[in-house]
Motif scaffolding. Structure first.
Motif, PDB file in Angstrom:
ATOM      1  N   LEU A 178       0.820  -1.390  -0.133  1.00  0.00           N
ATOM      2  CA  LEU A 178      -0.017   0.016   0.363  1.00  0.00           C
ATOM      3  C   LEU A 178       1.136   1.283  -0.081  1.00  0.00           C
ATOM      4  O   LEU A 178       1.849   1.312   0.874  1.00  0.00           O
ATOM      5  N   ILE A 179       0.337   2.374  -0.707  1.00  0.00           N
ATOM      6  CA  ILE A 179       0.940   3.607  -0.621  1.00  0.00           C
ATOM      7  C   ILE A 179       0.138   4.649  -0.353  1.00  0.00           C
ATOM      8  O   ILE A 179      -0.763   4.933  -1.163  1.00  0.00           O
ATOM      9  N   GLY A 180       0.499   5.710   0.490  1.00  0.00           N
ATOM     10  CA  GLY A 180      -0.323   6.818   0.710  1.00  0.00           C
ATOM     11  C   GLY A 180       0.662   7.937   0.952  1.00  0.00           C
ATOM     12  O   GLY A 180       2.061   7.877   0.889  1.00  0.00           O
ATOM     13  N   GLY A 181      -0.116   8.996   1.218  1.00  0.00           N
ATOM     14  CA  GLY A 181       0.722  10.254   1.640  1.00  0.00           C
ATOM     15  C   GLY A 181       0.303  11.299   0.695  1.00  0.00           C
ATOM     16  O   GLY A 181      -0.584  11.367   0.053  1.00  0.00           O
ATOM     17  N   PHE A 182       0.971  12.239   0.918  1.00  0.00           N
ATOM     18  CA  PHE A 182       0.578  13.775   0.269  1.00  0.00           C
ATOM     19  C   PHE A 182       0.541  13.810  -1.352  1.00  0.00           C
ATOM     20  O   PHE A 182      -0.109  14.288  -1.983  1.00  0.00           O
TER      21      PHE A 182
END
Length: 708
Positions: free
Chosen positions: A116-120
């Motif tokens: 999973l990859i998230g962030g601004f």
């Protein structure tokens, strides 16, 4: 009932340097709030059995900037433990971290591990663009799941982890609801994680969002313009619990704490904790109008606020209007800084270089204004960067303005587009010049002479750190102490170095590190000698001389730009007259001066008056003005420091002796060595070095008792 085992590993990726190596340090500066938030949220799910009574959920966190990531170990464990479901979460990914995050994601996907990859970066791009951009599409093609939004949304994280557990992750999760975070778990940093940082500093986002509409900002598009906050009672409970674990200092990472709905109840609670003997201190981020909020400054000071980070951005009104920063009033900046100083709170401003109306000449002038008119305590400089997720980036894409294709450079100290008023290459040099100019010895001395007794050592250590960062051309908040490199952990587009070449690189790294530390040790000895006794009459006179000269320099720049030599000559005369009066008064009324120092002050006054008479007899010219400018900065100020402040003259003499000795040894000029001065020099260096080390270490221990 069959028990299912699930292991979630959160990784905060770092970024690559210009040579392809990961930015990683032996000790960092600021722990990641995102890692702490995700760790706390997942532990809360594990305690509540949110994934099911039969699910054994565990969580680990890794910070790529201060830890070597066990990528291969995790892959081997995944292969050897078929009964355990391993999930990798790349969290808090900003645009400049995305290339590193992408490389890590693909390595894990090659081993068939869910990622999973998230962030601004992900959240900002998915928010503003109708379809995923090429770099996101590339990850989707390799089975990486993108997560947009905040994990505290109702059932959001639990739902995603349930899907991961059942091997049915969706390509994209769009969490569009902005969650109420009042009852969300307050992030709890682990002791093991905090040991990797230079001071045990906790990070908490007490609120999210920002009501303003700055064009360069991603906050408003990712977290919204409506302020949401945690409950003050939950924050205070966590702070009180952490106090028993040794945490005394916090950085409240809110983009704008002054607009938090709970700021007053939070400050009131901190005031009560301090009255109970729990001396909590914190830093915060606020806007330029926060100082006007009734009771805000006063309560912040009483609650233990030591520093306010303020987005000043520019002192050019046209630039502020162009970026939508209408709340910033240039004409109020000096008053604002003074208001915070009266509350005994240091002012650290953010300043952007490369705004639409900037030119090399205007930027240099603005830095003088920042130092000498606004008189801020610290400044962080950034190059204007159209970060994906901001309105600036969206506008440039729509207008088809060429942007740097390498997201690794979107770190606010690389040129990412062609500036209309600044030549390529000159922009970065101008950025570096701003750091060098602001953290030059003269301005650091001015800052410390202005500092209150309570704040002296706090700002002293921060100036050392900022000055340290200038040697590495890296932002102080993005670096750490002692660079580490892994030979095999290099960006795929760079060739793997041989062991011998890598060994030589590391030797150079260590040599440069030692050189920088030695230079800082001697440089700040002199700064300390000049500023350690701010209440002394000699230091008071030094402050007056520095401030008068700083004010004059700004007007001399304006006279130079307008070609008014008469005004420049008048300014020089007034500076010399003021200096002569100050030194004469000190020589006459100084209580702790020896007769020798008084005579030398009288001689300096006579020298100034002779120079002034000679200047008065000539027709004003730029040549004579420039000559006197040089005299004031190199002779008058330095001369006063050496004759009035104890040990300064010796410190400078032995600095010159050390440099000349090294140069003579390198060039083979053995006969030029001053051998008879070596015993005296050695005695001075040992005694002064010990005194300086004891003073700084004792006060560092007082400032950071949790590290002792």
């Amino acid at each position: 009932m069959n028990t299912k085992s699930m292991r979630v590993v959160y990784i905060l990726p770092s970024r690559y340097d210009d040579e392809g190596y990961v930015h990683r340090y032996w000790r960092g500066v600021l722990p990641s709030n995102t890692l702490c938030v995700m760790h706390s949220l997942t532990e809360d799910l594990a305690r509540s059995k949110a994934l099911g009574e039969a699910v054994d959920l565990s969580v680990e966190v890794y910070d790529d900037s201060v830890q070597a990531l066990p990528v291969e170990k995790l892959i081997r464990q995944h292969q050897r433990r078929p009964h355990e479901r391993l999930v990798i979460g790349l969290v808090g990914v900003q645009s400049n971290m995305f290339p590193r995050a992408s490389d890590l994601a693909l390595r894990f996907r090659q081993a068939n591990i869910p990622v999973l990859i998230g962030g601004f970066h992900v959240s900002g791009v998915l928010k503003l663009f109708d379809t995923p951009t090429p770099e996101l599409q590339h990850l989707l093609q390799h089975g990486v799941t993108l997560v947009q939004g905040e994990a505290e949304a109702p059932n959001a994280l639990a739902g995603i982890l349930k899907d991961a557990l059942e091997n049915r992750l969706e390509p994209i999760y769009r969490i569009t609801e902005l969650p109420v975070i009042a009852d969300a778990p307050v992030p709890q940093p682990s002791d093991d994680y905090l040991k990797r940082f230079m001071a045990s500093m906790g990070t908490i986002d007490t609120s999210r969002g920002c009501p303003f509409n700055c064009s360069f900002c991603t906050i408003i598009n990712v977290q919204g313009r409506k302020m949401r906050s945690r409950s003050a009672s939950a924050i205070l409970k966590t702070i009180e619990e952490n106090y028993e674990r040794g945490f005394r200092i916090y950085f409240f990472t809110d983009d704008n704490l002054s607009r938090s709905p709970v700021w007053e109840s939070l400050f009131d609670g901190l005031i009560e904790l301090r009255k109970a003997g729990k001396a909590i201190r914190f830093m915060m981020q606020v806007d330029t109008q926060a100082w006007k909020i009734p009771r805000f400054r006063e309560k912040a000071s009483q609650a233990g606020c030591s520093m306010a980070f303020i987005g000043m951005e520019s002192v050019n009104p046209a630039n502020l209007e162009a970026m939508g920063k209408k709340q910033n009033k240039v004409e109020e900046f000096a008053q604002m800084v003074q208001a915070w100083r009266e509350a005994d709170i240091l002012v650290h401003v953010g300043y952007i270089i490369g705004l639409p109306y900037d030119t090399p000449e205007s930027v240099r002038k603005d830095i003088h204004v920042l130092k000498d008119t606004m008189k801020v305590d610290q400044a962080s400089f950034f190059m204007l960067t159209p970060i994906p997720g901001s309105r600036d980036h969206l506008d440039m894409v729509r207008k088809q303005i060429p942007l740097d294709a390498d997201l690794n450079n979107f770190d606010s100290f690389h040129e990412t587009f062609r500036h209309s008023n600044i030549l390529p290459g000159a922009w970065r040099k101008l950025y570096e010049e701003a750091w060098d100019q602001f953290y030059a010895r003269e301005n650091m001395v001015n800052i410390l002479l202005r500092a209150s007794k309570n704040q002296y050592w706090n700002i002293f250590w921060q100036l050392i750190w900022n000055r340290y960062a200038t040697f590495y051309r890296t932002h102080p908040m993005l670096m750490g102490f002692f660079r580490r490199r892994n030979r095999t952990d290099r960006r795929p587009s760079f060739r793997l170095e041989s062991r011998w070449r890598y060994f030589l690189r590391r030797i150079k790294d260590v040599q440069y590190q030692i050189k920088v530390l030695v230079q800082l040790f001697f440089e700040f000895q002199e700064v300390w000698l000049l500023t350690r006794r701010p209440d002394d009459e000699r230091a008071f006179t030094l402050r007056k001389l520095h401030e008068r000269w700083a004010d004059a320099q700004q007007r001399l720049i304006e006279s130079d730009l307008s070609g008014q030599c008469d005004l420049a000559a008048k300014e020089i005369r007034e500076v010399l007259c003021s200096a002569a009066d100050s030194l004469r008064q000190l020589a006459t009324s100084g209580r702790h001066l020896s007769q020798r120092v008084r005579r030398r002050l009288d001689a300096k006054v006579h020298e100034i008056e002779t120079r002034l008479q000679s200047f008065e007899m000539q027709r004003p010219s730029w040549r004579s003005v420039i000559a006197l400018e040089s005299y004031i900065s190199e002779n008058l100020l330095n001369g006063y420091e050496e004759l009035a402040i104890r040990y300064v003259a010796k410190r400078r003499y032995f600095n010159k002796l050390r440099r000349s000795t090294i140069e003579n040894l390198r060039s083979g000029h053995w006969l030029h060595l001053h051998l008879f001065s070596f015993p005296h020099a050695l005695l001075f260096e040992v005694s002064m070095g010990i005194r300086f080390a004891i003073a700084t270490w004792r006060n560092f221990a007082d400032e950071h008792p949790e590290t002792m």
